[in-house]
Write a protein that holds these residues in place. Structure first.
Motif, PDB file in Angstrom:
ATOM      1  N   ASP A  38       5.376  20.721   2.644  1.00 27.33           N
ATOM      2  CA  ASP A  38       4.954  19.327   2.601  1.00 27.33           C
ATOM      3  C   ASP A  38       6.159  18.467   2.250  1.00 27.33           C
ATOM      4  O   ASP A  38       6.744  18.638   1.195  1.00 27.33           O
ATOM      5  N   PRO A  39       6.493  17.567   3.145  1.00 27.77           N
ATOM      6  CA  PRO A  39       7.730  16.822   2.902  1.00 27.77           C
ATOM      7  C   PRO A  39       7.570  15.712   1.876  1.00 27.77           C
ATOM      8  O   PRO A  39       8.528  15.124   1.459  1.00 27.77           O
ATOM      9  N   PHE A  40       6.367  15.402   1.467  1.00 31.79           N
ATOM     10  CA  PHE A  40       6.190  14.375   0.434  1.00 31.79           C
ATOM     11  C   PHE A  40       4.943  14.728  -0.358  1.00 31.79           C
ATOM     12  O   PHE A  40       4.166  15.578   0.035  1.00 31.79           O
ATOM     13  N   ARG A  41       4.765  14.056  -1.466  1.00 30.51           N
ATOM     14  CA  ARG A  41       3.721  14.483  -2.391  1.00 30.51           C
ATOM     15  C   ARG A  41       2.766  13.349  -2.743  1.00 30.51           C
ATOM     16  O   ARG A  41       2.545  13.054  -3.891  1.00 30.51           O
ATOM     17  N   LEU A  42       2.248  12.692  -1.735  1.00 33.51           N
ATOM     18  CA  LEU A  42       1.304  11.614  -2.005  1.00 33.51           C
ATOM     19  C   LEU A  42      -0.099  12.161  -1.756  1.00 33.51           C
ATOM     20  O   LEU A  42      -0.395  12.614  -0.664  1.00 33.51           O
ATOM     21  N   THR A  43      -0.942  12.097  -2.778  1.00 32.80           N
ATOM     22  CA  THR A  43      -2.314  12.567  -2.598  1.00 32.80           C
ATOM     23  C   THR A  43      -3.199  11.373  -2.253  1.00 32.80           C
ATOM     24  O   THR A  43      -2.839  10.225  -2.504  1.00 32.80           O
ATOM     25  N   MET A  44      -4.361  11.656  -1.686  1.00 29.68           N
ATOM     26  CA  MET A  44      -5.240  10.578  -1.224  1.00 29.68           C
ATOM     27  C   MET A  44      -5.636   9.620  -2.341  1.00 29.68           C
ATOM     28  O   MET A  44      -5.660   8.409  -2.149  1.00 29.68           O
ATOM     29  N   ASP A  45      -5.909  10.161  -3.521  1.00 32.90           N
ATOM     30  CA  ASP A  45      -6.344   9.266  -4.601  1.00 32.90           C
ATOM     31  C   ASP A  45      -5.227   8.289  -4.963  1.00 32.90           C
ATOM     32  O   ASP A  45      -5.453   7.092  -5.150  1.00 32.90           O
ATOM     33  N   ALA A  46      -3.994   8.798  -5.013  1.00 35.54           N
ATOM     34  CA  ALA A  46      -2.875   7.916  -5.324  1.00 35.54           C
ATOM     35  C   ALA A  46      -2.607   6.952  -4.167  1.00 35.54           C
ATOM     36  O   ALA A  46      -2.207   5.807  -4.362  1.00 35.54           O
ATOM     37  N   TYR A  47      -2.879   7.449  -2.972  1.00 37.77           N
ATOM     38  CA  TYR A  47      -2.628   6.647  -1.778  1.00 37.77           C
ATOM     39  C   TYR A  47      -3.391   5.324  -1.831  1.00 37.77           C
ATOM     40  O   TYR A  47      -2.833   4.252  -1.599  1.00 37.77           O
ATOM     41  N   TRP A  48      -4.682   5.397  -2.143  1.00 36.45           N
ATOM     42  CA  TRP A  48      -5.479   4.167  -2.130  1.00 36.45           C
ATOM     43  C   TRP A  48      -4.952   3.145  -3.127  1.00 36.45           C
ATOM     44  O   TRP A  48      -4.836   1.963  -2.828  1.00 36.45           O
ATOM     45  N   LYS A  49      -4.640   3.628  -4.304  1.00 33.49           N
ATOM     46  CA  LYS A  49      -4.183   2.711  -5.350  1.00 33.49           C
ATOM     47  C   LYS A  49      -2.872   2.046  -4.899  1.00 33.49           C
ATOM     48  O   LYS A  49      -2.713   0.829  -4.959  1.00 33.49           O
ATOM     49  N   TYR A  50      -1.984   2.873  -4.434  1.00 27.87           N
ATOM     50  CA  TYR A  50      -0.656   2.404  -4.072  1.00 27.87           C
ATOM     51  C   TYR A  50      -0.715   1.409  -2.912  1.00 27.87           C
ATOM     52  O   TYR A  50      -0.148   0.318  -2.961  1.00 27.87           O
ATOM     53  N   GLN A  51      -1.441   1.795  -1.852  1.00 28.54           N
ATOM     54  CA  GLN A  51      -1.485   0.921  -0.678  1.00 28.54           C
ATOM     55  C   GLN A  51      -2.275  -0.349  -0.977  1.00 28.54           C
ATOM     56  O   GLN A  51      -1.963  -1.420  -0.449  1.00 28.54           O
ATOM     57  N   GLY A  52      -3.289  -0.231  -1.839  1.00 27.01           N
ATOM     58  CA  GLY A  52      -4.056  -1.418  -2.211  1.00 27.01           C
ATOM     59  C   GLY A  52      -3.169  -2.454  -2.884  1.00 27.01           C
ATOM     60  O   GLY A  52      -3.210  -3.645  -2.550  1.00 27.01           O
ATOM     61  N   GLU A  53      -2.328  -1.999  -3.796  1.00 24.36           N
ATOM     62  CA  GLU A  53      -1.398  -2.916  -4.473  1.00 24.36           C
ATOM     63  C   GLU A  53      -0.423  -3.544  -3.482  1.00 24.36           C
ATOM     64  O   GLU A  53      -0.101  -4.721  -3.544  1.00 24.36           O
TER      65      GLU A  53
END
Lengths: 354, 526
Positions: free
Chosen positions: B54-69
């Motif tokens: 896996d070339p990066f370590r973004l999980t779905m739960d973190a994804y929503w928070k991050y992209q929402g901001e």
């Protein structure tokens, strides 16, 4: 002015200069932190600063959001230190790596030997025992020179413990200040300070794969230390050394490896000369290290762990040969270092370590 | 008393694995090959999906928070831009045509990428690459939306932006990006990732992104710049996905190497041809220029791409076949493309113009080998015609390349005075191409490319008229009716910039025209 940075989960401390980014310092110490753009836009190199003051630098507000800044996150490619810090980064833990603090050692030159017309062996009597992993290097501090020079330790931990002497093999580089000094002025009885051990080039002893050592030029030191170490420990994993020089007179420690090969059935020694002289009466393999290796293994290196040491041209040729013979980055180890500049400009992000 | 044992905190990598691959399972009611039927027919052999890193370590739960901001931040900037009438701060109304090209030709590709990655995210057997593809699929949908929202503000004030999806399906020049992506996502999942994640996102993306976004910055369009920053923080994740996919295929089986090589040859060339539109935008459509196409090519393709192909050589991969021809084309393609759009501007959905004297000078300086010798005199000739009230529009439809769908406007490698034409026969029919490389792509999969929806052919076949029209009836203007089918108002959405409503309006807003009216207003205010 410099700061100390503790990198978790490795538990390794490295020195970071004022104004130097976290990424640059880590890469220069051989610690790979994932990164991509190199200038604060993509967020690939995000790390968590657990303790200590730092400056975010030009990190983009979209690559590093406010809530992340509040949580102590930083972009390694932009952040500089204002304090000693501890960070947690996405680095691969290596179960074979030992954490050994770097120390200074005061040594006396006990013997200088000519190994070839251009390489000398320096035997340094240590003031105290040194703990290191075979393959690592030391920094040599020479009188009158501001910066130190790195040389791999050429003998094994067991040999050093038995003799109290650490061996360095040094090639005279035309115009090289330090090597010229060592070859022409350093004499038996002189005192020099060394520091170490450094580097992440060591044998992955937990790996079951058979081992392949490829050495050329003045790159024999680390493989020699590694092989002697493995045999002293009673390792029975099969291992092969492919060792290349131009001609016979430059093939130092040839007799020693012939003897070891006779004594240990699981050690295979393949010496190679690229331009044997008529007087050499050479019956062994002819060609560069990578060519001889390809032939010896019939172009199939799968199932090995490969350890490469030598001049950059040799390393590059060996890596290509190994990859085309189906051995990839995760099984290839070299002593090469990557700087942030190397990684972001001349090199593509295809490979991390090799 | 028992003391709770403090759990060791999971490392980033373990945390990621727990939230991704550990959620996958081996199916038992159905054979895995039946559940994932599409990742084998391309010939790519995979022996061990666990070797996918896996070339990066973004999980779905973190994804929503991050992209929402991120989106909150972006929309705040877009709102401020709208409230402050940011469109009045741009360098010149000509700039908006670069945005039109973007919303017409690039934004729909984001939506296509969303669909393509959703498909790939369903159909790879390996869980690691499925998660990465799914995340990218959502990214691409966000990119499309944020672009539409950013540019919709301009749509209130300028022509040529109001119906981009319909145009994308119908208009001749938008068939170029459309066919590129349809070619990619009608391949298998491995070819799709090689085409989009590797060749496009990794090898060529800087050539698309940097010119548009720094072009926006130089021309006072802060809304688009902000969107660019927001998207860019996703791009490196997309690029690393492409890199990992290539490595994975090459390492899994030696039989994969020639397949990957052919895909790299194909998708480098298709991407390069598509970027012709960017080259033209960069050299001709930005009133304040950033760098020339040639300079961008040298920096992003020749030096970065060179480093990449040096590293790929370790796997036995050579640079793409079209590499040298693409490097040679850097002196020519932007001029050849602008010349084409200038002549066919009456059938497009944006305006064209002749560069001003200082802009011609800039082109001469940036293209010392080619501009004065091959391209300047034609522009000056057209300029003379326009000044004599005889603005040149070409009424004849051009022949298109069967593969890239670009009109045959490119010249022979090594001879910029000769149009490059290739042809081949397949099942008794003759097919035409712009280059050796487009011809080779066709010859490898002729049954795919004979189905191409070529806009010019379709016009001649009568497929591009409104239903109430009989194109053979005397008195009808075919061009006018085709424009009606496209949904473009001739002369308003397209044609010459100098005489356009866009220019007239913009000058009016800035007080450069209609002085009498303004004076009246001022007098009225006294």
């Amino acid at each position: 002015m410099s700061y100390e940075m503790l990198i978790e989960p490795l538990g390794e401390s490295i020195e970071v200069q004022e104004g130097q980014t976290i990424l640059d310092a880590a890469l220069r110490s051989g610690i790979y932190i994932p990164h991509a753009c190199g200038h604060g836009l993509c967020g690939t190199c995000k790390v968590e600063v657990v303790d200590g003051e730092f400056d975010h630098g030009p990190a983009s507000p979209f690559a590093l959001m406010d809530f992340e800044r509040d949580a102590g996150k930083a972009l390694a490619c932009c952040a500089t230190l204002m304090d000693d810090v501890e960070i947690e980064a996405d680095v691969e833990e290596d179960e074979d790596a030992e954490i050994i603090p770097v120390r200074d050692f005061y040594t006396r030159v006990s013997k200088i030997e000519d190994l070839t017309p251009t390489i000398k062996a320096f035997h340094l009597r240590l003031d105290t025992g040194i703990h290191f992993q075979a393959g690592q290097y030391v920094q040599v501090h020479l009188p009158g020179m501001e910066t130190s020079r790195a040389f791999s330790i050429a003998n094994s931990p067991q040999q050093i413990e038995a003799t109290g002497e650490l061996e360095l093999n040094v090639r005279l580089l035309p115009g090289g200040e330090a090597t010229t000094y060592m070859h022409e002025q350093l004499k038996e009885g002189d005192e020099i300070r060394i520091s170490g051990p450094y580097g992440r080039f060591f044998v992955r002893k937990s790996a079951p794969e058979t081992m392949l050592f490829m050495a050329g030029g003045s790159g024999l030191s680390s493989p020699r230390s590694m092989i002697e170490d493995l045999l002293s420990e009673g390792s029975t994993t099969p291992m092969t050394l492919i060792y290349g020089q131009r001609s016979k007179e430059e093939l130092y420690y040839h007799d020693e490896f012939l003897r070891i090969a006779q004594e240990h059935a699981h050690f295979t020694y393949v010496p190679a000369l690229s331009e044997p002289a008529d007087a050499d009466d050479w019956h062994g393999a002819t060609g560069f290290v990578h060519e001889v290796a390809k032939q010896h293994f019939n172009d199939d290196f799968s199932g090995h762990k490969a350890y490469l040491c030598g001049p950059p041209v040799m390393i590059e040729a060996c890596i290509s040969t190994l990859m085309q013979g189906r051995l990839y980055e995760r099984d290839i180890y070299t002593e090469k270092f990557l700087s942030a500049a190397d990684a972001s400009e001349q090199r593509s992000p295809l490979f991390k370590r090799v | 008393m028992d003391k709770a044992v403090k759990k060791k905190k999971l490392g980033l990598k373990q945390r990621y694995t727990t939230m991704t691959r550990d959620l996958a399972w081996e199916t038992s009611y159905q054979d895995m090959d039946k559940v994932f039927p599409y990742d084998k027919y391309e010939g790519i052999k995979i022996h061990d999906w666990d070797k996918w890193e896996d070339p990066f370590r973004l999980t779905m739960d973190a994804y929503w928070k991050y992209q929402g901001e991120k989106d909150k931040k972006l929309y705040a900037v877009i709102d401020a831009f709208a409230q402050n009438n940011g469109q009045l701060g741009i360098s010149d109304a000509r700039y908006v045509n670069a945005l039109k090209l973007f919303i017409q030709g690039v934004s729909p590709l984001e939506y296509y990428a969303h669909r393509g990655f959703a498909h790939a995210g369903r159909h790879f057997t390996g869980a690691g690459v499925r998660v990465a593809s799914q995340m990218q699929s959502i990214d691409e949908l966000r990119h499309y939306q944020t672009q539409a929202h950013t540019i919709s503000h301009y749509n209130r004030h300028f022509n040529g932006m109001h119906d981009n999806i319909k145009w994308f399906d119908r208009m001749w020049y938008l068939a170029v990006p459309k066919s590129f992506f349809e070619d990619a996502f009608s391949g298998g999942p491995f070819e799709f990732l090689t085409a989009v994640s590797f060749s496009f996102e990794y090898v060529l993306t800087n050539l698309l992104f940097v010119p548009f976004m720094s072009g926006a910055a130089h021309n006072g369009d802060m809304a688009t710049v902000t969107f660019g920053f927001s998207a860019q923080s996703d791009e490196s994740r997309h690029m690393t996905l492409g890199i990992e996919c290539i490595k994975f295929m090459l390492e899994q089986d030696p039989d994969n190497v020639p397949i990957v090589q052919r895909w790299i040859d194909k998708w480098f060339w298709r991407g390069y041809r598509l970027l012709t539109l960017v080259a033209m935008m960069q050299d001709y459509m930005l009133p304040k220029r950033v760098m020339s196409w040639k300079e961008a090519w040298e920096m992003y393709a020749e030096s970065n791409g060179g480093a990449l192909f040096k590293d790929l050589a370790r796997y036995g991969i050579r640079p793409p076949k079209g590499w040298e021809d693409a490097c040679e084309g850097k002196d020519h393609i932007s001029h050849q493309a602008w010349g084409t759009f200038y002549q066919y501007s009456h059938a497009a959905a944006f305006h064209t113009w002749i560069p001003k004297a200082d802009e011609m000078q800039w082109l001469s300086e940036k293209y010392p080998q080619s501009f004065d010798r091959h391209y300047r005199s034609r522009l000056e000739y057209w300029d003379d015609l326009a000044k004599q009230d005889d603005r040149w529009f070409n009424q004849h439809l051009p022949m298109l390349c069967q593969t890239c769908q670009i009109p045959m406007v490119f010249t022979e490698p090594g001879d910029p005075t000769k149009i490059s034409l290739r042809e081949t026969k397949y099942e008794g029919q003759k097919y035409h191409f712009c280059s050796d490389h487009c011809k080779e792509i066709f010859q490898h999969e002729p049954r795919k490319y004979v189905q191409a929806w070529l806009p010019v052919h379709q016009i001649y076949q009568g497929s591009c008229y409104p239903e109430d029209i009989n194109p053979e009836s005397p008195g009808d203007s075919p061009v006018r009716e085709v424009l009606r089918y496209y949904g473009v108002v001739g002369g308003q959405d397209n044609g010459e910039f100098e005489t356009s409503q866009d220019r007239h309006n913009f000058d009016g807003w800035l007080g450069k025209a209609h002085k009498p009216e303004q004076q009246t207003e001022q007098e009225a205010n006294k």
